[in-house]
Design an enzyme around this catalytic site. Structure first.
Site, mmCIF file in Angstrom:
data_model
loop_
_atom_site.group_PDB
_atom_site.id
_atom_site.type_symbol
_atom_site.label_atom_id
_atom_site.label_comp_id
_atom_site.label_asym_id
_atom_site.label_seq_id
_atom_site.Cartn_x
_atom_site.Cartn_y
_atom_site.Cartn_z
ATOM 1 N N SER A 40 0.841 -1.191 0.000
ATOM 2 C CA SER A 40 0.000 0.000 0.000
ATOM 3 C C SER A 40 0.875 1.239 0.000
ATOM 4 C CB SER A 40 -0.905 0.017 1.235
ATOM 5 O OG SER A 40 -1.576 1.259 1.322
ATOM 6 N N LYS A 79 31.238 2.363 -2.201
ATOM 7 C CA LYS A 79 31.623 2.215 -0.798
ATOM 8 C C LYS A 79 32.777 1.228 -0.701
ATOM 9 C CE LYS A 79 29.984 0.555 3.679
ATOM 10 N NZ LYS A 79 28.844 0.058 4.467
ATOM 11 N N GLU A 343 27.266 -1.995 10.757
ATOM 12 C CA GLU A 343 28.091 -2.634 9.735
ATOM 13 C C GLU A 343 27.305 -2.866 8.437
ATOM 14 O OE1 GLU A 343 31.173 -3.403 9.240
ATOM 15 O OE2 GLU A 343 32.145 -3.076 11.182
ATOM 16 N N THR A 345 24.408 -4.179 7.537
ATOM 17 C CA THR A 345 24.008 -5.565 7.262
ATOM 18 C C THR A 345 22.518 -5.737 6.981
ATOM 19 O OG1 THR A 345 23.893 -5.905 9.668
ATOM 20 C CG2 THR A 345 25.904 -6.613 8.546
#
Length: 499
Positions: A40, A79, A343, A345
């Protein structure tokens, strides 16, 4: 036992979790099953996951995405690692740089040689021998698989990107591969008589969406795994004391550095993530040590550009679902648990869960043995990531606030305590086959936060002093020369764009 063939997969919730799952399922299983995603536009997403780790490269390649198109569509940047500022002590920093450091020898990692050279008077930093680190601090990048003229690995990289734009990009990809998107909000959920499996979703507009297997991507609401099936949540606040985050975008600044910044403050830490069109900022903190007003003041006074919105408050509980897969519901993303983004993740856990589901995808009915193995793997994965994050807090040497003193004094999981003590005494660290983080990652955090091992491996004594000196000099020269030959990060991004 129900032996009906699993033909219809229903993903409830969009965002990064929903569309990453849909995209991978469509790519791999799209010819075998029907895939429906229900979401939605009225329901917002957390939307702060903007930094990734290197396995995202494999995910995008598995989908067949063009890197140039992906970076343009998501306003992405490169990165090369995460710079931790003020974590060890105020005024000091180090980087968890991706990839290897130096040259690994059979049976013995490079840092043992570095330690011996330090004892002999070498004043170089461990990171002088990291290609990723040197490229990051000099704002350099180009895909480099190998250092020229050697067998040494090149750059390992990931991305920063706008998570909302990534979800939009994957939605277009998924719908192009046959995923059916239904706009709607769930009003009720029908369970199958006899076994309590989810049978269908009833939407507010009266439509019914039936399925054989359901994926819960409803974020912290956990509509299916928690609200419907009642799977309990295992909390980890005794090890990870932060329980709130505040996020705000700001105007971008130059240069666009190819790394994430994690800046420690008195009761938490701040992230800074450079994107092409803006900077992502946020602060993660402990409500026992800071009020929301305290956190807001620190966050807003540490932006490198004008704020583009009001800060968004995100309360959270760190921990995991006791079972990520229950009956015929698999939770992926924040519905399955939460680890602070220290980190980067969060997006990886989506990727690994979707990959694990494909490997374990049920054919003729949901088998308890398959569910048990899926849950075992997911538990081991997130617990090992949890321990790596705890490490950053535990081995700090800051004494300037109750928060940091509490972190240094806290009891930690036994396996982590053993790992830290083994490294402290011997310099050795071992990676299990299913660990996400490499030995080099553990070494960088422990060395970066002040643990200089008491000993090194005896293999490091196999070189004479002149040989050791030549090794260290040669490696540093190779790293420096390779970095010098790389283009600027922005040249890679925008030069590529204009071609």
């Amino acid at each position: 036992m129900d032996e009906r063939i699993i033909k219809n997969l229903v993903i409830l919730g969009g965002g990064t979790a929903g569309w990453m799952t849909a995209a991978l399922m469509a790519k791999v299983l799209g010819k075998s099953i029907g895939i429906t995603l229900v979401e939605s536009d009225k329901i917002g997403t957390v939307g702060v996951g903007e930094a990734t780790i290197p396995p995202i490269i494999n995910f995008n390649q598995a989908l067949g995405l063009n890197e140039q198109e992906f970076l343009q569509a998501t306003k992405g940047t490169i990165k090369l690692g995460i710079q931790f500022e003020d974590w060890y002590r105020r005024g000091e920093s180090y980087m968890h740089a991706f990839g290897t450091v130096g040259k690994n020898f059979p049976f013995c990692d490079f840092h043992h040689f570095w330690r011996r050279s330090k004892l002999g008077g070498n004043d170089s930093s461990y990171w002088d021998y990291s290609l990723n680190y040197q490229a990051a601090i000099h704002n350099k990048f180009a895909p480099l698989a190998q250092i020229k003229g050697t067998n040494l690995p090149g750059l390992s990289y990931a991305y920063h990107f706008d998570a909302g734009l990534y979800a939009k990009f994957l939605r277009q990809y998924s719908e192009g591969k046959g995923v059916k998107r239904i706009e709607g909000t769930v009003q009720d959920i029908t369970l199958r008589s006899g076994d309590g499996f989810v049978e269908s979703l009833l939407l507010e507009n009266g439509a019914t969406v039936a399925g054989d297997l359901f994926v819960d991507c409803t974020g912290m609401a956990a509509l299916l795994i928690d609200k419907t099936l009642g799977v309990e949540f295992e909390e980890w606040s005794k090890w990870l004391p932060c329980d709130r985050a505040m996020a705000v975008p700001s105007a971008g600044s130059r240069p666009l550095v190819p790394y994430t910044r994690s800046i420690a403050h008195a009761a938490g830490w701040q992230w800074r993530i450079p994107l092409q069109h803006r900077t992502g900022n946020g602060i993660v903190y402990s409500s026992r040590h800071w009020s929301d007003d305290d956190a807001r003041e620190v966050l807003m006074s540490n932006l490198d550009g004008a704020p583009l919105a009001e800060p968004k408050l995100i309360p959270f509980r760190t921990g995991r679902r006791a079972r990520q897969w229950e009956k015929n519901v698999v939770s992926i993303g924040l519905s399955s648990g939460f680890l602070e983004p220290l980190e980067s993740t969060s997006i990886h856990l989506i990727q690994s869960a979707a990959t694990r589901l494909i490997k374990s995808f049920p054919h003729r009915g949901v088998k308890p043995e398959e569910v048990a193995e899926f849950n075992r793997q997911s538990r081991v994965e997130i617990e090992r990531i949890r321990d790596f994050i705890i490490l950053h807090y535990k081995v700090n040497q800051r004494r300037d606030s109750d928060f940091w003193r509490d972190c240094e004094e806290m009891e930690i999981p036994a396996a982590l305590a053993d790992k830290i003590e083994l490294f402290r005494r011997t310099g050795k660290v071992f990676r299990n086959y299913d660990d996400l983080f490499t030995e080099a990652a553990w070494q960088q955090v422990m060395i970066g936060q002040g643990i200089f091992p008491e000993d090194h491996h005896s293999i490091a004594d196999s070189l004479s002093e002149p040989q050791l000196e030549d090794l260290m000099h040669s490696l540093k020269t190779l790293v420096d020369g390779s970095v010098k030959s790389l283009p600027d990060h922005e040249q890679f991004l925008f030069g590529q764009k204009s071609r």
